[in-house]
Design an enzyme around this catalytic site. Structure first.
Site, mmCIF file in Angstrom:
data_model
loop_
_atom_site.group_PDB
_atom_site.id
_atom_site.type_symbol
_atom_site.label_atom_id
_atom_site.label_comp_id
_atom_site.label_asym_id
_atom_site.label_seq_id
_atom_site.Cartn_x
_atom_site.Cartn_y
_atom_site.Cartn_z
ATOM 1 N N ASP A 160 -23.017 -52.821 -24.390
ATOM 2 C CA ASP A 160 -23.284 -53.071 -22.973
ATOM 3 C C ASP A 160 -23.729 -51.785 -22.284
ATOM 4 O O ASP A 160 -24.216 -50.836 -22.923
ATOM 5 C CB ASP A 160 -22.016 -53.698 -22.334
ATOM 6 C CG ASP A 160 -22.332 -54.634 -21.188
ATOM 7 O OD1 ASP A 160 -22.604 -54.139 -20.079
ATOM 8 O OD2 ASP A 160 -22.306 -55.866 -21.392
ATOM 9 N N ASP A 215 -18.259 -62.482 -14.096
ATOM 10 C CA ASP A 215 -17.522 -61.282 -14.503
ATOM 11 C C ASP A 215 -16.025 -61.553 -14.534
ATOM 12 O O ASP A 215 -15.248 -60.716 -14.990
ATOM 13 C CB ASP A 215 -17.810 -60.124 -13.533
ATOM 14 C CG ASP A 215 -19.051 -59.365 -13.954
ATOM 15 O OD1 ASP A 215 -19.541 -59.605 -15.073
ATOM 16 O OD2 ASP A 215 -19.530 -58.532 -13.166
ATOM 17 N N TRP A 254 -19.091 -63.212 -6.045
ATOM 18 C CA TRP A 254 -18.876 -62.520 -7.305
ATOM 19 C C TRP A 254 -17.490 -62.918 -7.842
ATOM 20 O O TRP A 254 -16.521 -62.961 -7.101
ATOM 21 C CB TRP A 254 -18.947 -60.995 -7.091
ATOM 22 C CG TRP A 254 -18.588 -60.250 -8.345
ATOM 23 C CD1 TRP A 254 -19.392 -60.021 -9.408
ATOM 24 C CD2 TRP A 254 -17.320 -59.659 -8.647
ATOM 25 N NE1 TRP A 254 -18.699 -59.340 -10.377
ATOM 26 C CE2 TRP A 254 -17.423 -59.104 -9.940
ATOM 27 C CE3 TRP A 254 -16.101 -59.567 -7.980
ATOM 28 C CZ2 TRP A 254 -16.366 -58.448 -10.572
ATOM 29 C CZ3 TRP A 254 -15.038 -58.919 -8.598
ATOM 30 C CH2 TRP A 254 -15.186 -58.357 -9.887
ATOM 31 N N CYS A 294 -27.975 -62.327 -16.791
ATOM 32 C CA CYS A 294 -26.716 -61.931 -16.172
ATOM 33 C C CYS A 294 -27.060 -61.337 -14.823
ATOM 34 O O CYS A 294 -28.124 -60.743 -14.648
ATOM 35 C CB CYS A 294 -26.062 -60.881 -17.074
ATOM 36 S SG CYS A 294 -24.556 -60.163 -16.385
ATOM 37 N N TRP A 321 -29.740 -59.236 -20.143
ATOM 38 C CA TRP A 321 -30.587 -58.730 -19.040
ATOM 39 C C TRP A 321 -29.785 -58.895 -17.753
ATOM 40 O O TRP A 321 -29.635 -60.001 -17.250
ATOM 41 C CB TRP A 321 -31.872 -59.544 -19.007
ATOM 42 C CG TRP A 321 -32.875 -59.191 -17.959
ATOM 43 C CD1 TRP A 321 -32.646 -58.850 -16.661
ATOM 44 C CD2 TRP A 321 -34.297 -59.171 -18.123
ATOM 45 N NE1 TRP A 321 -33.831 -58.624 -16.002
ATOM 46 C CE2 TRP A 321 -34.866 -58.810 -16.879
ATOM 47 C CE3 TRP A 321 -35.152 -59.429 -19.192
ATOM 48 C CZ2 TRP A 321 -36.247 -58.715 -16.690
ATOM 49 C CZ3 TRP A 321 -36.523 -59.326 -18.992
ATOM 50 C CH2 TRP A 321 -37.058 -58.969 -17.763
ATOM 51 N N ASP A 322 -29.328 -57.763 -17.229
ATOM 52 C CA ASP A 322 -28.425 -57.776 -16.082
ATOM 53 C C ASP A 322 -29.198 -57.494 -14.786
ATOM 54 O O ASP A 322 -30.337 -57.008 -14.805
ATOM 55 C CB ASP A 322 -27.364 -56.685 -16.325
ATOM 56 C CG ASP A 322 -26.050 -56.968 -15.602
ATOM 57 O OD1 ASP A 322 -26.019 -57.834 -14.726
ATOM 58 O OD2 ASP A 322 -25.062 -56.282 -15.925
ATOM 59 N N ASN A 351 -27.709 -56.224 -10.923
ATOM 60 C CA ASN A 351 -26.414 -56.049 -10.259
ATOM 61 C C ASN A 351 -26.428 -55.764 -8.767
ATOM 62 O O ASN A 351 -25.441 -55.259 -8.235
ATOM 63 C CB ASN A 351 -25.631 -54.943 -10.967
ATOM 64 C CG ASN A 351 -25.068 -55.430 -12.284
ATOM 65 O OD1 ASN A 351 -24.380 -56.446 -12.321
ATOM 66 N ND2 ASN A 351 -25.372 -54.741 -13.363
HETATM 67 C C1 DGJ Z 1 -22.260 -56.661 -14.756
HETATM 68 C C2 DGJ Z 1 -22.100 -57.633 -15.883
HETATM 69 O O1 DGJ Z 1 -21.787 -58.899 -15.394
HETATM 70 C C3 DGJ Z 1 -21.033 -57.105 -16.832
HETATM 71 O O2 DGJ Z 1 -20.799 -58.034 -17.858
HETATM 72 C C4 DGJ Z 1 -21.477 -55.792 -17.384
HETATM 73 O O3 DGJ Z 1 -22.624 -55.957 -18.169
HETATM 74 C C5 DGJ Z 1 -21.744 -54.815 -16.245
HETATM 75 N N1 DGJ Z 1 -22.637 -55.371 -15.257
HETATM 76 C C6 DGJ Z 1 -22.319 -53.524 -16.760
HETATM 77 O O4 DGJ Z 1 -22.686 -52.686 -15.769
#
Ligand code: DGJ
Length: 732
Positions: free
Chosen positions: A366, A548, A199, A526, A477-478, A480
């Site tokens: 966002d 990020d 990351w 994303c 479209w994230d 995480n």
């Molecule tokens: C991770 C993304 O990479 C960021 O740009 C942002 O959208 C956050 N998530 C939001 O939770």
């Protein structure tokens, strides 16, 4: 370009102006790799490339022990007969055995390139652009058939490959491994380049000389990952950016993957890439089939820039699709680093208004607009607007943004759910989780079981409704977190080995449905920045948030590393505030702009907080970007000085007709009394007279004498400090 079949020798020669790829049916009936590399003249028979030899401890064909697969190059090798290297595929048969014997039966040569159902793939727009060879093989004992697909392109040194397995037998079998391509090379004089990271520091090029044994990278995280990227290069040790031989191999896939090279004791190399075989197992009942993802092979003898340029152009023109694939990308302003989840309609409108004043074209809201989403502990999954923050809903906000003359974009993270959400309370069974085991959390969230129809329908309905009602122009479209405890309650025990692959197929399906409903919509993929930055995603979303980490100095490395495999038009890159939120570093706004231009360009801060002179700089940057983004996003890109090796970084983009170029260089740390540095430009027309500011130079001067990037300062010049950069526009 042609694919010639030499019937007597049973050999296939695929060639275009640059490359040749020759396959021959080996004495045991399976296809062998005879040659891959620079175009050679076609002839009837290359059988001298088939090896017969006798060595101690070897095993060979019963009818002629001197023929062993171990000493020959296979197209799609299996394990356990006379070849004991790592296999491209493995099938477990009904009786528990694993030995296969797939023999050539027939083939088809056709114009164009077939699509792969449910999977991303490179395509043609006209059948004359490519030709496809389908080699059909059969395992007589079990009736299983497999087809090896090879497409060669007319105008670039690219071959795509994939494999289709069909159970035409009478018993169920289990596919335990099925790589998308396997390539046996006659020597091991290669340097392996992988693009690794984590990351906020994605896609760092790492080089290793291939030696005896296995060199491998992969992901078992459920997504391609920031840790390793599904793209590798094998280059000759003497190859560099500007000359020399190299092979690039990209997997057009976003899930678990493996790319590996095995160098055997005799100094040959077996390269392969495909779905990671660990945690993969695919039962195939009679009548069922399985299509592997596609792999892209690119070959060059002109160095790594040429290799990258081939991929850039292929991905821009024949992998990305839709209205935006070759359109200049809108200059966007995203509120994430400005507000995180703490915003109101008025506060985001204020940010958007300032963006409009600066000249941005798209405002993106966002994370934080839905459910009880005030921090990352709650709300994911509840895709209903939070009216405490946005009393007029997303539709009301979108209307106001549209009325300002801006496009409106919205963030989603469809694949996830917080335990603290109405969705999870209503459907705790909707997540991937192993019965009786702890459910690990990542960023306080769990992964939805995308393999379930009901989950897919819920997400489709929510996204379709919101996008449609608010007339949304862009979706980020994230995704995480990685997948853990991977298990789907919706499927029986024996199908659990299908879960990871089914998951990514479902992600692709959801994208596809939304793309066909909203063909004008621009998607940016994303995954906590660049954790799913791969060729598969580019089929659905032509751009991806690069990282990020928005620090300009870090971004030099991340973007430089990304360009080995991906075009500038795909790399989401923004100017953000200082001190930078990831590193605390303070860089000049000019340098932040000069880095973000070499990507999609955009802003990720509250422009209201800038001093007047910085805001004026932003306005000038946007004027520049509007004028030159077409060139930057579609031109020919050259890496010139690597930030991984130097205090300087330099790169440039040249328009297709060579009439214009933009060259940028960056000096990370200030140097007192610096030595002279010159950079030789590339790709210009040697006889054209180019203007740089008030001066004129011939292309041949700029490419042979170069441009001074580190002149001694004049006696009265103040030092420029750290993180300095310059941008030169070169126009004929
Ligand atoms: C991770 C993304 O990479 C960021 O740009 C942002 O959208 C956050 N998530 C939001 O939770």
């Amino acid at each position: 370009m042609d694919i010639v079949f030499h019937e007597g020798a049973k050999q296939f020669h695929l060639f275009n102006d640059e490359i040749s790829y020759i396959i021959g049916v080996l004495p045991n009936g399976e296809p062998g790799q005879l040659y891959y590399g620079k175009r050679i003249r076609d002839k009837e028979d290359y059988s001298y490339l088939v090896n017969y030899e006798y060595r101690a401890m070897m095993v060979g064909m019963p009818s002629d022990e001197r023929f062993s697969l171990e000493f020959n190059r296979s197209e799609y090798p299996s394990f356990g007969t006379s070849d004991l290297r790592l296999p491209a595929f493995e099938i477990e048969y009904a009786n528990g055995s694993h030995v296969s014997a797939f023999r050539y039966t027939d083939h088809k040569i056709s114009a164009g390139k077939p699509g792969l159902e449910g999977l991303p793939a490179v395509y043609t727009e006209d059948d004359a652009e490519a030709m496809t060879l389908t080699l059909n093989l059969k395992d007589e004992l079990t009736g299983i058939e497999l087809s090896l697909l090879y497409t060669i392109f007319r105008d670039c040194p690219v071959i795509t490959r994939s494999v289709l397995f069909e159970n035409k037998g009478t018993e169920e079998v289990s596919l335990e491994r099925c790589m998308s391509l396997s390539l046996d090379l006659p020597d091991n004089d290669y340097v392996w380049m992988q693009f690794s990271g984590a990351w906020a520091r994605e896609r760092k090029p790492i080089e290793k000389k291939l030696e005896a044994g296995v060199t491998a990278i992969g992901s078992l995280r459920g997504h391609s990952s920031a840790n390793q990227n599904p793209f590798v290069i094998l280059k000759r040790p003497c190859a560099d950016e500007f000359q020399g031989e190299a092979i690039g191999a990209a997997l057009v896939y976003s899930g678990n993957f493996l790319s590996q090279a095995e160098v055997d004791t005799y100094g040959t190399t077996r390269f392969m890439t495909g779905i990671h075989p660990d945690r993969f197992s695919w039962s195939l009942a009679p009548g069922e089939d399985f299509q592997t993802p596609e792999a892209v092979l690119v070959w060059t003898d002109k160095g790594l820039n040429a290799l990258s340029q081939t991929l850039h152009s292929l991905y821009r023109k024949r992998l990305s699709r839709g209205a935006w694939k070759e359109k200049e990308r809108p200059i966007l302003l995203n509120n994430w680093e400005a507000t995180l989840m703490d915003f109101t309609e008025e506060s985001v409108l204020k940010i958007a208004r300032k963006g409009k004043e600066a000249g941005v074209e798209l405002f993106v809201l966002d994370d934080g607009w839905f459910g009880k989403r005030d921090d990352d502990f709650a709300g994911l999954g509840d895709w209903y607007v939070n009216t405490d923050k946005l009393p007029k809903g997303i539709t009301g906000l979108a209307e106001k943004i549209h009325d300002m003359g801006l496009m409106f974009g919205l963030w989603f993270e469809p694949e996830m759910v917080n335990p603290d959400s109405d969705l999870y309370r209503a459907h705790p069974e909707w997540v991937l989780a192993t019965p009786g085991r702890e459910r690990s959390l990542g960023r306080h969230q769990m992964v939805l079981d995308m393999t379930r129809e009901d989950v897919q329908e819920y997400l489709y309905e929510r996204m379709h409704t919101i996008i449609g009602e608010a007339k949304i122009d862009y979706v980020k479209w994230d995704m995480n977190r990685t997948i853990s405890e991977c298990f789907s309650e919706a499927h029986p025990a024996k199908e659990q080995g299908k879960t990871y692959h089914r998951y990514i197929l479902a992600v692709y399906r959801l994208y596809e449905r939304l793309i066909s409903d909203f063909p004008e919509l621009l998607f940016e993929s994303c995954s906590s920045g660049g954790s799913r930055f791969d060729a598969g995603m580019l089929y659905y979303a032509p751009q991806a948030w690069g990282s990020d980490d928005t620090d300009a100095v870090e971004r030099l490395k991340i973007q430089y590393g990304s360009t080995y495999g991906y075009p500038l038009s795909s790399i989401g890159a923004h100017v953000s505030e200082c001190p930078n939120q990831q590193t605390g570093r303070i860089t000049p706004i000019a340098t932040r702009g000069n880095v973000s231009f070499f990507g999609t360009g955009g802003y990720e801060l509250d422009l209201n907080t800038l001093a007047d002179d910085e805001f004026d700089d932003v306005k000038r940057q946007i004027v520049f970007l509007k004028k030159y983004r077409g060139l930057i996003q579609s031109g020919t890109f050259y890496r010139l000085l690597s930030p991984f090796e130097d205090n300087y970084c330099a790169w440039m983009v040249v328009s297709e007709d060579k009439s214009k170029a933009v060259f940028a260089y960056y000096r990370v740390m200030a140097e007192p009394n610096p030595g002279h540095r010159r950079v030789k430009l590339k790709g210009l027309d040697e006889n054209a007279l180019y203007r740089i500011g008030d001066e004129s130079y011939y292309g041949s001067e700029l490419m042979n004498i170069g441009v001074e990037i580190s002149a001694a300062p004049g006696p009265l010049d103040p030092p420029t400090g750290d993180y300095d950069s310059r941008l030169l526009v070169i126009e004929s």
